[in-house]
Design a protein around this motif. Sequence first.
Motif, PDB file in Angstrom:
ATOM      1  N   ASN A 140       0.686  -1.123  -0.011  1.00 15.75           N
ATOM      2  CA  ASN A 140       0.087   0.002  -0.016  1.00 15.75           C
ATOM      3  C   ASN A 140       0.949   1.498  -0.009  1.00 15.75           C
ATOM      4  O   ASN A 140       0.498   2.298  -0.652  1.00 15.75           O
ATOM      5  CB  ASN A 140      -0.913   0.135   1.121  1.00 15.75           C
ATOM      6  CG  ASN A 140      -2.274  -0.497   1.052  1.00 15.75           C
ATOM      7  OD1 ASN A 140      -2.469  -1.063  -0.424  1.00 15.75           O
ATOM      8  ND2 ASN A 140      -3.040  -0.512   1.716  1.00 15.75           N
ATOM      9  N   GLN A 141       1.952   1.449   0.756  1.00 11.60           N
ATOM     10  CA  GLN A 141       2.764   2.230   0.757  1.00 11.60           C
ATOM     11  C   GLN A 141       3.251   2.517  -0.481  1.00 11.60           C
ATOM     12  O   GLN A 141       3.605   3.449  -1.106  1.00 11.60           O
ATOM     13  CB  GLN A 141       4.026   2.123   1.727  1.00 11.60           C
ATOM     14  CG  GLN A 141       3.520   2.175   3.033  1.00 11.60           C
ATOM     15  CD  GLN A 141       4.542   1.859   4.114  1.00 11.60           C
ATOM     16  OE1 GLN A 141       5.824   2.197   3.716  1.00 11.60           O
ATOM     17  NE2 GLN A 141       4.451   1.350   5.360  1.00 11.60           N
ATOM     18  N   LYS A 142       3.666   1.717  -1.275  1.00 15.21           N
ATOM     19  CA  LYS A 142       4.275   1.593  -2.566  1.00 15.21           C
ATOM     20  C   LYS A 142       3.443   2.167  -3.673  1.00 15.21           C
ATOM     21  O   LYS A 142       3.763   2.979  -4.466  1.00 15.21           O
ATOM     22  CB  LYS A 142       4.899   0.109  -3.029  1.00 15.21           C
ATOM     23  CG  LYS A 142       5.550  -0.030  -4.219  1.00 15.21           C
ATOM     24  CD  LYS A 142       6.184  -1.265  -4.669  1.00 15.21           C
ATOM     25  CE  LYS A 142       6.875  -1.495  -5.863  1.00 15.21           C
ATOM     26  NZ  LYS A 142       7.192  -2.591  -5.907  1.00 15.21           N
ATOM     27  N   VAL A 143       2.136   1.602  -3.492  1.00 20.98           N
ATOM     28  CA  VAL A 143       1.063   2.162  -4.500  1.00 20.98           C
ATOM     29  C   VAL A 143       1.080   3.981  -4.160  1.00 20.98           C
ATOM     30  O   VAL A 143       1.104   4.585  -5.196  1.00 20.98           O
ATOM     31  CB  VAL A 143      -0.151   1.669  -4.199  1.00 20.98           C
ATOM     32  CG1 VAL A 143      -1.289   2.328  -5.019  1.00 20.98           C
ATOM     33  CG2 VAL A 143      -0.196   0.138  -4.569  1.00 20.98           C
ATOM     34  N   ALA A 144       0.787   4.215  -2.908  1.00 22.38           N
ATOM     35  CA  ALA A 144       0.618   5.549  -2.671  1.00 22.38           C
ATOM     36  C   ALA A 144       1.845   6.240  -3.173  1.00 22.38           C
ATOM     37  O   ALA A 144       1.672   7.668  -3.794  1.00 22.38           O
ATOM     38  CB  ALA A 144       0.353   5.893  -1.178  1.00 22.38           C
ATOM     39  N   ALA A 176       6.066   5.526   4.182  1.00 28.26           N
ATOM     40  CA  ALA A 176       6.686   5.187   2.900  1.00 28.26           C
ATOM     41  C   ALA A 176       8.060   5.841   3.129  1.00 28.26           C
ATOM     42  O   ALA A 176       9.175   5.228   2.764  1.00 28.26           O
ATOM     43  CB  ALA A 176       6.070   5.480   1.615  1.00 28.26           C
ATOM     44  N   LYS A 177       8.129   7.224   3.079  1.00 30.53           N
ATOM     45  CA  LYS A 177       9.208   8.069   3.120  1.00 30.53           C
ATOM     46  C   LYS A 177      10.318   7.828   4.128  1.00 30.53           C
ATOM     47  O   LYS A 177      11.518   7.823   3.987  1.00 30.53           O
ATOM     48  CB  LYS A 177       8.786   9.802   3.096  1.00 30.53           C
ATOM     49  CG  LYS A 177       8.342  10.028   1.740  1.00 30.53           C
ATOM     50  CD  LYS A 177       7.734  11.693   1.899  1.00 30.53           C
ATOM     51  CE  LYS A 177       6.935  11.842   0.698  1.00 30.53           C
ATOM     52  NZ  LYS A 177       6.241  13.117   0.669  1.00 30.53           N
ATOM     53  N   LYS A 178       9.643   7.576   5.236  1.00 30.50           N
ATOM     54  CA  LYS A 178      10.361   7.118   6.479  1.00 30.50           C
ATOM     55  C   LYS A 178      11.129   5.836   6.008  1.00 30.50           C
ATOM     56  O   LYS A 178      12.304   5.641   6.439  1.00 30.50           O
ATOM     57  CB  LYS A 178       9.542   6.596   7.709  1.00 30.50           C
ATOM     58  CG  LYS A 178       9.083   7.935   8.486  1.00 30.50           C
ATOM     59  CD  LYS A 178      10.067   7.961  10.003  1.00 30.50           C
ATOM     60  CE  LYS A 178       9.972   9.193  10.449  1.00 30.50           C
ATOM     61  NZ  LYS A 178      10.782   9.529  11.759  1.00 30.50           N
TER      62      LYS A 178
END
Lengths: 193, 143
Positions: A140-144, A176-178
């Motif tokens: 989900n993080q990758k998609v966002a 995701a950025k973290k």
Amino acid sequence: MSDTDIIDQLKQGSEAAFKTLVDTHQKLVVNTCYGLVQNREDAEDIAQDVFVEVYRNIDKFRADAKLSTWLYRIAVNRSLNHIRDNKKRKWFHSFEDEVANKRREAMQVSTSNTDEPEYELENQQRAIILKEAINSLPQNQKVAFTLSKYEELSYQEIAEVMDLSVSSVESLLFRAKKGLQKKLYKCFKKKCL
Amino acid sequence: MKCKNVHNKLIFFLEKELPVSEMEQVQKHLDECSKCARFAAEMRNTLQILDNDKVNDENPFFYTRVKERLSKQAEEQPAVRPVLVRILQPVAFSMLLLLGVYGGFMLGQAPNANIAGSGFTEQEVIPYWNELEAEPIEAFLME
Ligand SMILES: [Zn+2]
């Protein structure tokens, strides 16, 4: 021609409308798939299937929905399926194959903007690490992250595509950025950056 | 601000997502700490790759490929018959096999009455049943 016109005409079987739809949305779909699968050839392959699906299911498309949201959703789903199938296949690939693939993919990236070979080499290395880091993000993080970085969608738009609240998207992007930061820092400490 | 704090905020600093006061604090630290400054530069260069990593050119053959895929799938679409054949063939095969077994069983049960009367020898009858069984096996495997 507006999206609504395109859809109306496509529902009536207009081939010209389908061509317009593909031509005007090709980049959006290919880029989204590319952000997720991180390979140009695969991305185009998946994107073609996305449009085939659109053509076949145009009757199911709701008149009040947004065409781009629908396209993003199909593109995301198909890319995630591709990644899942690939993971199964990778059981049978050697690590060397993987590294060779990564290198080739990185070459595609960094043949862009400079004549300095040393900088090119460094950038290749950075691209490999970055792709590795993005690929290691939870789904989900990758998609966002992809929708935000590759398609520059707003939080609101990402929320619509992913069918989440804006605050969930915020949280996904934050994590995701973290995650990327942590990976990159680890690499920096080990001097692989 | 300590180095560790900076490491935790660096990506948000580079993305200009921190509150103004924190942006200033990080910037101040980077001006003074060469190690963090190096990491920041490296991270900036790495993240910049994303800006060049988008698909900007369009494949001129893209639409043709999509159309090819559509017509290829349309050809494969009347795949109803093969499915039927795939189901019906084993069924027919099994029935023939059962028929063969049943026939053999019947032949074995009534040897005295029939064979003597009709003039068939055992050798003539059995190959006939065997052939009937063997043929569908071949056809089945070749399909
Ligand atoms: Zn520091």
